[in-house]
Design a protein around this motif. Structure first.
Motif, PDB file in Angstrom:
ATOM      1  N   ARG A  40       0.836  -1.198   0.000  1.00  0.00           N
ATOM      2  CA  ARG A  40       0.000   0.000   0.000  1.00  0.00           C
ATOM      3  C   ARG A  40       0.872   1.251   0.000  1.00  0.00           C
ATOM      4  NH1 ARG A  40       0.322   2.615   4.629  1.00  0.00           N
ATOM      5  NH2 ARG A  40       1.055   1.517   6.507  1.00  0.00           N
ATOM      6  N   TRP A  41       0.301   2.327  -0.537  1.00  0.00           N
ATOM      7  CA  TRP A  41       0.945   3.631  -0.572  1.00  0.00           C
ATOM      8  C   TRP A  41      -0.109   4.697  -0.282  1.00  0.00           C
ATOM      9  CZ3 TRP A  41       1.421  -0.311  -3.938  1.00  0.00           C
ATOM     10  CH2 TRP A  41       2.693  -0.833  -4.201  1.00  0.00           C
ATOM     11  N   GLU A  42       0.276   5.760   0.368  1.00  0.00           N
ATOM     12  CA  GLU A  42      -0.617   6.891   0.603  1.00  0.00           C
ATOM     13  C   GLU A  42       0.018   8.141  -0.012  1.00  0.00           C
ATOM     14  OE1 GLU A  42      -2.619   9.571   4.203  1.00  0.00           O
ATOM     15  OE2 GLU A  42      -1.626   7.652   4.667  1.00  0.00           O
ATOM     16  N   TYR A  43      -0.748   8.831  -0.842  1.00  0.00           N
ATOM     17  CA  TYR A  43      -0.257  10.022  -1.531  1.00  0.00           C
ATOM     18  C   TYR A  43      -1.169  11.208  -1.246  1.00  0.00           C
ATOM     19  CZ  TYR A  43       2.157   6.580  -4.567  1.00  0.00           C
ATOM     20  OH  TYR A  43       2.916   5.545  -5.063  1.00  0.00           O
ATOM     21  N   VAL A  44      -0.617  12.404  -1.447  1.00  0.00           N
ATOM     22  CA  VAL A  44      -1.439  13.602  -1.564  1.00  0.00           C
ATOM     23  C   VAL A  44      -1.196  14.145  -2.971  1.00  0.00           C
ATOM     24  CG1 VAL A  44       0.349  15.103  -0.579  1.00  0.00           C
ATOM     25  CG2 VAL A  44      -2.038  15.833  -0.582  1.00  0.00           C
ATOM     26  N   LYS A  45      -2.289  14.567  -3.623  1.00  0.00           N
ATOM     27  CA  LYS A  45      -2.201  15.050  -5.003  1.00  0.00           C
ATOM     28  C   LYS A  45      -2.860  16.424  -5.091  1.00  0.00           C
ATOM     29  CE  LYS A  45      -2.924  12.358  -8.598  1.00  0.00           C
ATOM     30  NZ  LYS A  45      -3.619  11.513  -9.611  1.00  0.00           N
ATOM     31  N   TRP A  46      -2.185  17.320  -5.828  1.00  0.00           N
ATOM     32  CA  TRP A  46      -2.730  18.650  -6.081  1.00  0.00           C
ATOM     33  C   TRP A  46      -2.911  18.851  -7.580  1.00  0.00           C
ATOM     34  CZ3 TRP A  46       1.699  18.134  -2.901  1.00  0.00           C
ATOM     35  CH2 TRP A  46       1.487  18.356  -1.539  1.00  0.00           C
ATOM     36  N   TYR A  47      -4.095  19.332  -7.964  1.00  0.00           N
ATOM     37  CA  TYR A  47      -4.335  19.827  -9.316  1.00  0.00           C
ATOM     38  C   TYR A  47      -4.316  21.349  -9.250  1.00  0.00           C
ATOM     39  CZ  TYR A  47      -5.875  15.184 -10.827  1.00  0.00           C
ATOM     40  OH  TYR A  47      -5.937  13.845 -11.123  1.00  0.00           O
ATOM     41  N   LEU A  48      -3.485  21.974 -10.062  1.00  0.00           N
ATOM     42  CA  LEU A  48      -3.357  23.423 -10.044  1.00  0.00           C
ATOM     43  C   LEU A  48      -3.687  24.002 -11.408  1.00  0.00           C
ATOM     44  CD1 LEU A  48      -0.553  22.199  -8.377  1.00  0.00           C
ATOM     45  CD2 LEU A  48      -0.790  24.526  -7.543  1.00  0.00           C
ATOM     46  N   ASP A  49      -4.505  25.038 -11.401  1.00  0.00           N
ATOM     47  CA  ASP A  49      -4.842  25.785 -12.605  1.00  0.00           C
ATOM     48  C   ASP A  49      -4.311  27.196 -12.379  1.00  0.00           C
ATOM     49  OD1 ASP A  49      -6.198  25.498 -15.160  1.00  0.00           O
ATOM     50  OD2 ASP A  49      -7.552  27.061 -14.416  1.00  0.00           O
ATOM     51  N   ILE A  50      -3.194  27.543 -13.035  1.00  0.00           N
ATOM     52  CA  ILE A  50      -2.453  28.756 -12.724  1.00  0.00           C
ATOM     53  C   ILE A  50      -2.659  29.795 -13.825  1.00  0.00           C
ATOM     54  CG2 ILE A  50      -0.203  29.682 -12.084  1.00  0.00           C
ATOM     55  CD1 ILE A  50       0.683  26.784 -11.568  1.00  0.00           C
ATOM     56  N   PRO A  51      -3.466  30.835 -13.577  1.00  0.00           N
ATOM     57  CA  PRO A  51      -3.652  31.884 -14.589  1.00  0.00           C
ATOM     58  C   PRO A  51      -2.364  32.678 -14.792  1.00  0.00           C
ATOM     59  CG  PRO A  51      -5.388  31.948 -12.909  1.00  0.00           C
ATOM     60  CD  PRO A  51      -4.292  31.053 -12.392  1.00  0.00           C
ATOM     61  N   ILE A 207       7.247   7.174  -6.128  1.00  0.00           N
ATOM     62  CA  ILE A 207       7.500   8.019  -4.967  1.00  0.00           C
ATOM     63  C   ILE A 207       6.942   9.435  -5.172  1.00  0.00           C
ATOM     64  CG2 ILE A 207       9.279   8.909  -3.421  1.00  0.00           C
ATOM     65  CD1 ILE A 207       8.965   5.829  -3.466  1.00  0.00           C
ATOM     66  N   ARG A 208       6.960   9.911  -6.387  1.00  0.00           N
ATOM     67  CA  ARG A 208       6.522  11.281  -6.664  1.00  0.00           C
ATOM     68  C   ARG A 208       6.217  11.411  -8.152  1.00  0.00           C
ATOM     69  NH1 ARG A 208       7.190  16.611  -4.701  1.00  0.00           N
ATOM     70  NH2 ARG A 208       7.542  18.146  -6.356  1.00  0.00           N
ATOM     71  N   SER A 209       5.369  12.371  -8.526  1.00  0.00           N
ATOM     72  CA  SER A 209       5.130  12.650  -9.935  1.00  0.00           C
ATOM     73  C   SER A 209       4.756  14.114 -10.122  1.00  0.00           C
ATOM     74  CB  SER A 209       4.019  11.757 -10.510  1.00  0.00           C
ATOM     75  OG  SER A 209       2.768  12.048  -9.910  1.00  0.00           O
ATOM     76  N   GLU A 210       5.098  14.656 -11.284  1.00  0.00           N
ATOM     77  CA  GLU A 210       4.732  16.012 -11.684  1.00  0.00           C
ATOM     78  C   GLU A 210       4.329  15.955 -13.153  1.00  0.00           C
ATOM     79  OE1 GLU A 210       8.144  18.442 -10.988  1.00  0.00           O
ATOM     80  OE2 GLU A 210       8.007  18.310  -8.807  1.00  0.00           O
ATOM     81  N   ILE A 211       3.133  16.436 -13.467  1.00  0.00           N
ATOM     82  CA  ILE A 211       2.634  16.407 -14.841  1.00  0.00           C
ATOM     83  C   ILE A 211       2.255  17.817 -15.267  1.00  0.00           C
ATOM     84  CG2 ILE A 211       0.942  15.422 -16.440  1.00  0.00           C
ATOM     85  CD1 ILE A 211       0.520  13.148 -14.468  1.00  0.00           C
ATOM     86  N   ILE A 226      -8.956  35.970 -23.495  1.00  0.00           N
ATOM     87  CA  ILE A 226      -8.817  36.975 -22.451  1.00  0.00           C
ATOM     88  C   ILE A 226      -7.727  36.612 -21.436  1.00  0.00           C
ATOM     89  CG2 ILE A 226     -11.181  37.834 -22.644  1.00  0.00           C
ATOM     90  CD1 ILE A 226     -11.914  36.029 -20.294  1.00  0.00           C
ATOM     91  N   ASP A 227      -7.349  35.358 -21.381  1.00  0.00           N
ATOM     92  CA  ASP A 227      -6.296  34.928 -20.458  1.00  0.00           C
ATOM     93  C   ASP A 227      -5.901  33.500 -20.828  1.00  0.00           C
ATOM     94  OD1 ASP A 227      -4.453  34.922 -18.451  1.00  0.00           O
ATOM     95  OD2 ASP A 227      -5.892  34.796 -16.800  1.00  0.00           O
ATOM     96  N   SER A 228      -4.887  33.026 -20.193  1.00  0.00           N
ATOM     97  CA  SER A 228      -4.474  31.633 -20.360  1.00  0.00           C
ATOM     98  C   SER A 228      -4.017  31.109 -19.011  1.00  0.00           C
ATOM     99  CB  SER A 228      -3.357  31.505 -21.402  1.00  0.00           C
ATOM    100  OG  SER A 228      -2.243  32.302 -21.041  1.00  0.00           O
ATOM    101  N   ALA A 229      -4.061  29.793 -18.851  1.00  0.00           N
ATOM    102  CA  ALA A 229      -3.691  29.175 -17.577  1.00  0.00           C
ATOM    103  C   ALA A 229      -2.959  27.868 -17.840  1.00  0.00           C
ATOM    104  CB  ALA A 229      -4.923  28.929 -16.716  1.00  0.00           C
ATOM    105  N   ARG A 230      -2.016  27.568 -16.977  1.00  0.00           N
ATOM    106  CA  ARG A 230      -1.270  26.321 -17.090  1.00  0.00           C
ATOM    107  C   ARG A 230      -1.823  25.320 -16.081  1.00  0.00           C
ATOM    108  NH1 ARG A 230       3.256  24.631 -19.384  1.00  0.00           N
ATOM    109  NH2 ARG A 230       3.816  26.731 -20.063  1.00  0.00           N
ATOM    110  N   ALA A 231      -2.090  24.094 -16.535  1.00  0.00           N
ATOM    111  CA  ALA A 231      -2.616  23.033 -15.676  1.00  0.00           C
ATOM    112  C   ALA A 231      -1.485  22.091 -15.296  1.00  0.00           C
ATOM    113  CB  ALA A 231      -3.721  22.266 -16.389  1.00  0.00           C
ATOM    114  N   ILE A 232      -1.303  21.909 -13.988  1.00  0.00           N
ATOM    115  CA  ILE A 232      -0.218  21.085 -13.472  1.00  0.00           C
ATOM    116  C   ILE A 232      -0.751  20.191 -12.364  1.00  0.00           C
ATOM    117  CG2 ILE A 232       1.973  21.142 -12.190  1.00  0.00           C
ATOM    118  CD1 ILE A 232       2.725  23.611 -13.703  1.00  0.00           C
TER     119      ILE A 232
END
Length: 244
Positions: A40-51, A207-211, A226-232
């Protein structure tokens, strides 16, 4: 508090990339992936939408993921598969704690970690697997800097991975030395990049990931930009137990 931390982390990712690679000659890269029932593994994940106009108003979604190997499944193309479930829970203040499950059918064959199928479903539902016509190559062992291998192909994109170095990652009070695998999807004709990602693996698993999913153009009611945003997306390991 968490937004400031993540914005700083994203800035480091975008401008520095994976610059802290260690190339100690005595290091031996990952040679296996733990698929024992009960791991088993326990992770925390964040989805970020950065204008781009104002990164201070970054939209952040937080999830907790409990990954576990739940056992063996039927044989696919003479390869024994293992079911791996990601039980995923929304973990943001004031937001209903929605939950869902991602299931993966993994197998080990000829020194490769293969994914044969996947499914997403709500707790209590019966998963319906989506089988891939060709298994996807998640890892090609052993891992070492400079190694490259194809993952899978579509009509418009080639997805491939390469080992770009090794790095120490803090997990709890310990340090795990990882192989850093870069995976990208490129248009087979134009070279356009659909996504770019980094994955930190050891013999203890992921162990870790970044997309980086790229930039999305924001438009008004008339369709004018009118704007743009990066999804990470960022995922970090909190705790794990791989001996069942």
């Amino acid at each position: 508090m968490i937004n400031k931390f993540l914005i700083t982390l994203i800035g480091t990712l975008l401008f520095m990339g994976c610059s802290t690679k260690n190339t100690e000659p005595e290091y031996i890269g990952a040679t296996a992936f733990p698929l024992e029932t009960g791991a088993r593994w326990e992770y925390v994940k964040w989805y970020l939408d950065i204008p781009f106009a104002d990164s201070a108003v970054t939209d952040t979604q937080t999830f907790v993921i409990y990954r576990r190997v739940i056992g063996q499944d039927t044989i696919i193309n003479s390869t024994q598969t293992f079911l791996v479930d990601d039980s995923t829970f929304r973990d943001d203040p004031g937001v209903p704690p929605d939950s869902f499950v991602f299931r993966y059918w993994y197998g080990l064959s000829a020194g490769q970690l293969l994914q044969f199928a996947s499914s997403s479903f709500l707790p209590g539902e019966t998963p319906v697997p989506l089988y891939f016509s060709t298994p996807r190559v998640i890892l090609d062992f052993p891992l070492f800097p400079g190694k490259a291998f194809p993952v899978y192909q579509t009509d418009i994109a080639d997805i491939y991975s390469s080992v770009v170095g090794i790095e120490n990652i803090a997990v709890g009070s310990g340090i795990v030395k990882c192989d850093v695998v870069r995976t990208r999807a490129l248009d087979s004709n134009t070279g356009h990049q659909f996504f770019d990602s980094y994955w930190w693996y050891s013999n203890d698993g992921l162990i870790r990931s970044e997309i980086d999913y790229g930039v999305d153009i924001r438009r008004d009611e008339l369709g004018n930009p009118i704007d743009s945003a990066r999804a990470i997306e960022i995922m970090e390991l909190i705790d794990y137990q791989i001996n069942g």
